[in-house]
Motif scaffolding. Structure first.
Motif, mmCIF file in Angstrom:
data_model
loop_
_atom_site.group_PDB
_atom_site.id
_atom_site.type_symbol
_atom_site.label_atom_id
_atom_site.label_comp_id
_atom_site.label_asym_id
_atom_site.label_seq_id
_atom_site.Cartn_x
_atom_site.Cartn_y
_atom_site.Cartn_z
ATOM 1 N N ASP A 333 1.231 -1.532 0.063
ATOM 2 C CA ASP A 333 -0.208 -0.364 0.339
ATOM 3 C C ASP A 333 1.088 1.051 0.189
ATOM 4 O O ASP A 333 0.781 2.513 -0.209
ATOM 5 C CB ASP A 333 -0.912 0.074 1.276
ATOM 6 N N GLY A 336 2.978 0.349 -3.789
ATOM 7 C CA GLY A 336 2.358 0.653 -4.897
ATOM 8 C C GLY A 336 2.499 -0.066 -6.386
ATOM 9 O O GLY A 336 2.449 -0.276 -6.804
ATOM 10 N N GLU A 338 1.819 -4.037 -6.666
ATOM 11 C CA GLU A 338 0.441 -5.185 -7.182
ATOM 12 C C GLU A 338 0.923 -6.231 -6.567
ATOM 13 O O GLU A 338 1.342 -7.354 -6.588
ATOM 14 C CB GLU A 338 -0.042 -5.697 -9.021
#
Length: 445
Positions: A333, A336, A338
């Motif tokens: 978070d 960044g 995935e």
């Protein structure tokens, strides 16, 4: 049928404390005499009778239901009397003490089930399944324990033993005809039968390993440097705030244990103190306990902070691991990245937001080989796995002996395989092992 013991045993079969109903069980040769003294007569077999329960002074202790099961058609294979009264502590204690005065003795833990086993009413796997059903921590575990109690596990073992007996008979008959022994092993039948047995044992062992996971669970240890999110991940997996989470490094100074269910599999998760050099005496003790937890772990999860470019975990941390860890890069978070799992098996997630946590749970299931618990699975214990593995090794040795045309050694390996399997159901079991198994049962069971 001859009684295992002339002694009559009795115990309270319901938990200690207040309850609507309390149950006292009696088993043995004195059941008829005890029923006469306590109830005024022996109840009709397998019918519920409403009776007064009276002491030696003819004073009524309680009123309730009496059930009589004559030998051999009872759980223990002996005469059994079951008394269902009001579940008060004083009432149950008075009733039990009166039965003891009438000649019974207090049963040892698991002695009712032990007598059922010794009298041939159940085999050892079914006896153990009784305790496992009582102790089940999930619906899946209860279902598998019930299948073991109903004979699912035993059926597999008996089938393997029958196949081994046939093959042993074939081999040992051939040994009596020395001139034919090369042809006996050269015709392909023996090696094919051994291969079939190897495959069958492997299938049963796989099911047993699944059952063992359901019963015992997995010990998962979270490790990493301070402030990488170990406590946050523990809270995310457990669904509650089990551990304190702060941005201050070294907040967790002791190991924290949490028990959760992962699709029926118990996970015993340990959150540990961050591994680092420190002068803090309390934190040093926490790190020492972390290293102990690592040596006992089934799975080690190594957490890293994904904000930093350290794709290769620090060698100092890897040196602490007894086995290759599951590597998690946390705080996506903030970085960044995935959520997901890369080709190297590195898990990217955010313990704070929950992104990727579901993928981690599935990854853990896949890593330990957890299958769907479909029809036919059963509960298992460590001793069952050990016995199956010894049978598997003996069959592997038997294959080697066959290819080397060593009849006598082949026959011995098959005997060892059969003996290992016989230990599972209790056909070959030392008395000290029986004592250890049944001592873990509830009193009254």
């Amino acid at each position: 049928m001859h009684p295992v013991s002339d002694e009559t045993i009795a115990a309270i079969a319901t938990p200690v404390g207040r309850g609507g109903i309390g149950v006292v069980r009696v088993s043995g040769t004195l059941v008829a005499a005890i029923a006469q003294a306590l109830l005024g007569g022996l109840p009709k077999a397998r019918y519920a009778s409403y009776r007064d329960f009276k002491d030696s002074q003819d004073e009524t202790i309680d009123q309730g239901i009496a059930l009589y099961f004559p030998a051999p058609n009872s759980f223990t294979g002996e005469d059994v009397l079951e008394l269902q009264g009001h579940g008060g502590v004083v009432v149950m204690d008075r009733l039990l003490q009166t039965i003891l005065e009438y000649g019974a003795r207090l049963a040892r833990p698991g002695e009712f089930s032990e007598r059922a086993f010794l009298n041939g009413k159940i085999d050892l796997t079914q006896a153990e399944a009784i305790a496992d059903l009582i102790d089940s921590a999930s619906v899946q575990a209860a279902r598998c324990a019930l299948r073991s109690l109903q004979g699912e596990f035993s059926t597999h073992i008996h089938s393997l033993v029958d196949a081994l007996i046939w093959l042993r008979t074939y081999i040992e008959a051939g040994i009596d005809f020395v001139d034919e022994e090369i042809d006996l092993l050269a015709d392909g039948l023996v090696i094919n039968k051994i291969n079939e047995l190897q495959q069958a044992v492997a299938r049963v062992l796989d099911k047993a390993q699944q059952g063992y996971l359901l019963r015992e669970g997995l010990r998962v240890v979270l490790v990493g440097e301070p402030n990488v999110g170990k406590s946050s991940l523990l809270n995310s997996l457990s669904g509650r705030d089990s551990a304190i989470v702060t941005p201050i490094a070294g907040t967790t100074r002791d190991v924290i244990h949490e028990h959760i269910q992962l699709d029926g599999i118990p996970l015993h998760i340990t959150d540990t103190a961050g591994l680092r050099e420190t002068e803090d005496v309390v934190e040093q003790e926490g790190i020492r306990r972390t290293r102990i937890a690592l040596q006992e772990a089934d799975i080690v999860i190594l957490l890293l902070d994904d904000r930093y470019d350290n794709d290769v975990p620090q060698q100092a941390l890897l040196a602490e691991m007894p086995t290759p860890p599951v590597i998690i890069r946390n705080k996506i978070d903030l970085s960044g990245h995935e959520a997901g799992i890369n080709m190297q098996g590195v898990v990217y997630l955010s313990a704070k937001t929950g992104a990727g946590v579901a993928k981690l749970k599935q990854y853990l299931k896949d890593k330990v080989g957890v299958h769907d618990y479909s029809e036919g699975n059963f509960i298992a214990r460590r001793r069952h796995l050990d016995a199956l593995q010894r049978a598997q090794q003996a069959l592997n040795n038997a294959e080697i002996r066959t290819l080397a045309y060593q009849n006598e050694l082949l026959a011995e390996e098959l005997r060892l395989a059969q003996q290992a399997l016989g230990e599972i159901t209790g056909e070959f079991t030392a008395d000290d092992l029986l004592g250890k198994i049944f001592s873990t049962f509830c009193v009254g069971k």
